[in-house]
Design an enzyme around this catalytic site. Structure first.
Site, PDB file in Angstrom:
ATOM      1  CG  ASP A 143      -7.581   4.523   4.898  1.00 52.77           C
ATOM      2  OD1 ASP A 143      -8.824   4.388   4.759  1.00 52.77           O
ATOM      3  OD2 ASP A 143      -7.007   5.627   4.960  1.00 52.77           O
ATOM      4  CG  ASP A 189      -0.165   1.429   7.041  1.00 48.07           C
ATOM      5  OD1 ASP A 189       0.921   0.963   7.450  1.00 48.07           O
ATOM      6  OD2 ASP A 189      -0.260   2.484   6.394  1.00 48.07           O
ATOM      7  CG  ASP A 212      -4.512   2.292   8.781  1.00 55.59           C
ATOM      8  OD1 ASP A 212      -4.724   1.474   7.854  1.00 55.59           O
ATOM      9  OD2 ASP A 212      -3.883   3.356   8.625  1.00 55.59           O
ATOM     10  CD  GLU A 263      -2.332   1.120   2.948  1.00 54.20           C
ATOM     11  OE1 GLU A 263      -2.199   0.081   3.636  1.00 54.20           O
ATOM     12  OE2 GLU A 263      -2.995   2.098   3.306  1.00 54.20           O
TER      13      GLU A 263
END
Ligand code: 0RA
Length: 641
Positions: free
Chosen positions: A508, A504, A506, A431
């Protein structure tokens, strides 16, 4: 007078040898001794009750997870016969539970179609249990037998009381032997999903599951579907948008073989076609599926020609065109099924192909004639799919020609590895450009390829193959994998052994991971099924004390590590922000280096559950998604499929 005790002793030795063989090689009987094998025991016992239901004598089955992880299965059938078995000289109940090959024909020799171990299930479960209690309610009496430590009889079948004459049935409680299994903890969700499926597949049969380990669960959940597999189709389409109201249900019977199918088209692009034989998912299809597919293609083409929707000059619709957006359940109950293939997931009986074709084509043709509006919607849908197929083919040829000219560069994005042997290679799909940059610097360039993703990836749950092929990101992935896509997909051409999604930790990151998994699952399913897809697990915390640096994946690990430290050390704990903020060395050490990293393999244990989850998370309907997220919020950690 016959010497009963002598007779029994001889058998007893044989019996124990039989059950001892099961304990020595449990894998031969139940596949594995992991969590899957543990749950398998339940299905062996439930199968016997289902047989009694299929014979028409039982309409309710209850499964209870008891405190201490023993399992109770109750049915209201006729009760296992309690008389002395002519072959063994001991009660039939005891025979069924202790003689390895007492299955199938014990008692009445009833019609039996369920799957599993064909009647040896009860003795296998007994062999692999710490203890088993069997209670039979029959003719106003209650009987009980007990077994311990791998099936040794500790209480022969004994009359222990009386009950109302109308009350009949069998109740079995067993505790799996912890010496055999890696784990002894039952998962409610796993049992529930299969019990619900059994309710869909056996219309009118009610099944209850209850978790007595949970103080709050006092009623359990009961599943009963008068509509059977029609209701299964409705359930599978909850997160999709059906394009016609009625669920088409067709059925027929010949020579004791029962065949039925339920179907409904939705506005989506993938198909969800699942077939079962004797309640077992035939994931590799077989003759029942072939019959239906052949008939479906033929009937739609005939109808489209007859109504002139398909003109003389038009090419015929293909099997792929007519299954776009189709949700279908095929269920066959066969007294003598032949399962084929490496995993026995394919029905081989050739007579079923004809039966399936006949039942389906007659019923479906009739449906189209009687419902011209629905028929028009369905045929139009399949014709649009055909146009998209042609467009996708052109796009594919275009991208192939382009990649032929540009084999090394891949549009400048892929940093490939030097090694050419795919079994040694891995690709990280990363990403963001900055994390991509660190990954390129930190990688082992011999074996690790890096593909940085710039934008968000296209949601293929809402896009056809032709549109997906127009997407730059997806084209790069296809070229990098080397397998091709659609009709020319070839798993043996896969250029990497491991495809590692690195996003990540998180929201997103999770979103991008789910988008990628959707792409892989819908367009590259064999890659996922063969276990090539992994998620990298970047650490959430970095704990430094003195000269030591320790990375941990989550709060629980952090707390455990801190607790393990000498109370005099003063660690100062850092929350890691994201992949992009790690330098090349950190990223390599924490997430990429095969010596230190933690990868999570993405597996598809249950294709139906995976399909459901992707439709739910990525599809058009908002309400089911809201509910799904709400219900799964506490398990957010386990959301990956
Ligand atoms: C054969 C004959 C009879 C009942 C059963 C099998 C039977 C087996 C199981 C296993 C679990 N639950 C079951 N329920 C019934 C009928 C014999 C008779 O009518 O006496």
């Amino acid at each position: 007078m016959k010497d009963e005790s002598m007779h029994y002793n001889e058998n007893d030795i044989q019996v124990l040898e039989g059950l001892e063989a099961v304990r020595k090689r449990p894998g031969m009987y139940i596949g594995t001794t992991d969590v899957k094998g543990l749950h398998h025991l339940v299905w062996e016992i439930v199968d016997n009750a289902i047989d009694e239901a299929l014979a028409g004598f039982c309409d309710h089955i209850e499964v209870i997870i008891n405190k201490g992880n023993s399992i109770t299965v109750k049915d209201n059938g006729r009760g296992i016969p309690v008389g002395i078995h002519p072959k063994t000289g001991i009660s039939t109940v005891e025979t069924v539970y202790t003689v390895l090959h007492a299955g199938g024909k014990f008692g009445g020799g009833g019609y039996k179609v369920s799957g599993g171990l064909h009647g040896v299930g009860a003795s296998v479960v007994n062999a692999l249990s710490k203890w088993v209690t069997v209670t039979v309610y029959k003719e106003g009496k209650i009987y009980e037998a007990k077994f311990e430590n791998g099936g040794k009889t500790t209480q022969k079948l004994t009359e222990i009381g009386t009950c109302e004459l109308e009350r009949t049935g069998t109740t079995v409680t067993f505790k799996p032997d912890p010496e055999i299994f890696d784990t002894d903890i039952y998962d409610y969700e796993t049992l529930k999903v299969r019990i619900r499926e059994l309710a869909f597949l056996n219309r009118g049969l009610s099944l209850t599951i209850r978790d007595d380990r949970d103080e709050k669960d006092d009623t359990g959940e009961t599943f009963m579907y008068e509509g059977g597999i029609s209701e299964y189709v409705k359930f599978l389409n909850v997160s999709k948008t059906p394009i016609h109201d009625e669920i088409i249900h067709l059925e027929g019977e010949e020579d004791g073989i029962m065949f039925e199918v339920a179907m409904q088209y939705n506005s989506g692009y993938s198909d969800s076609i699942y077939s079962f034989v004797n309640n077992i998912n035939t994931h590799d299809g077989g003759t029942h599926e072939e019959g239906v597919r052949r008939a479906l293609t033929r009937v739609i083409n005939n109808y489209a020609r007859k109504t002139n929707m398909l003109k003389e000059k038009d090419e015929s619709l293909t099997g792929d065109d007519v299954k776009e957006g189709l949700t279908m359940i095929i269920s066959c109950k066969h007294p003598n099924p032949q399962f084929e293939g490496q995993t026995k997931g394919r029905l081989g009986n050739s007579e079923v192909r004809k039966l399936a074709d006949n039942v389906f084509s007659e019923g479906f043709e009739r449906f189209l004639m009687e419902n011209p509006e629905e028929a028009k919607i369905i045929v139009e849908k399949t014709m649009t799919a055909a146009r998209a197929r042609v467009a996708a083919k052109n796009a594919r040829e275009l991208s192939r020609r382009k990649s032929d000219l540009d084999v090394v560069n891949f549009g400048g994005k892929l940093e490939d590895c030097k090694e050419k042997d795919p079994s040694l290679c891995e690709i990280f799909i990363v990403e963001g450009d900055s994390a991509g940059g660190s990954a390129i610097k930190g990688r082992n360039s011999m074996t690790q390829a890096i593909l940085p993703l710039r934008g968000k990836i296209l949601n293929v749950e809402k896009a056809r193959l032709d549109k997906a092929l127009a997407n730059e990101e997806i084209r790069t992935i296809i070229t990098a994998f080397g397998t091709g896509i659609g009709d020319n997909f070839d798993l043996s051409k896969l250029r990497y052994d491991k495809i590692i999604i690195m996003t990540d930790a998180d929201v997103d990151g999770s979103h991008i991971r789910v988008l990628l998994l959707t792409l892989f699952y819908r367009f590259f399913r064999p890659i996922v099924e063969a276990g090539h897809v992994y998620a990298a697990q970047p650490p959430l915390y970095c704990i430094k004390h003195g000269k030591t640096i320790k990375y941990v994946l989550n709060d629980a690990e952090k707390d455990a590590y801190l607790a393990s430290l000498n109370p005099n050390t003063k660690p100062d704990v850092l929350r890691m922000k994201g992949l992009g903020e790690m330098d090349a060395e950190e990223l390599n050490e924490t997430t990429m280096d095969i010596k230190t990293r933690v990868l999570r393999r993405i597996t598809v244990d249950d294709a139906i559950a995976a399909d459901e989850a992707f439709s739910m998370l990525m599809g058009e309907e908002v309400e089911p998604r809201r509910k799904f997220i709400e219900e799964n919020a506490p398990y957010a950690q386990n959301l990956d499929i």
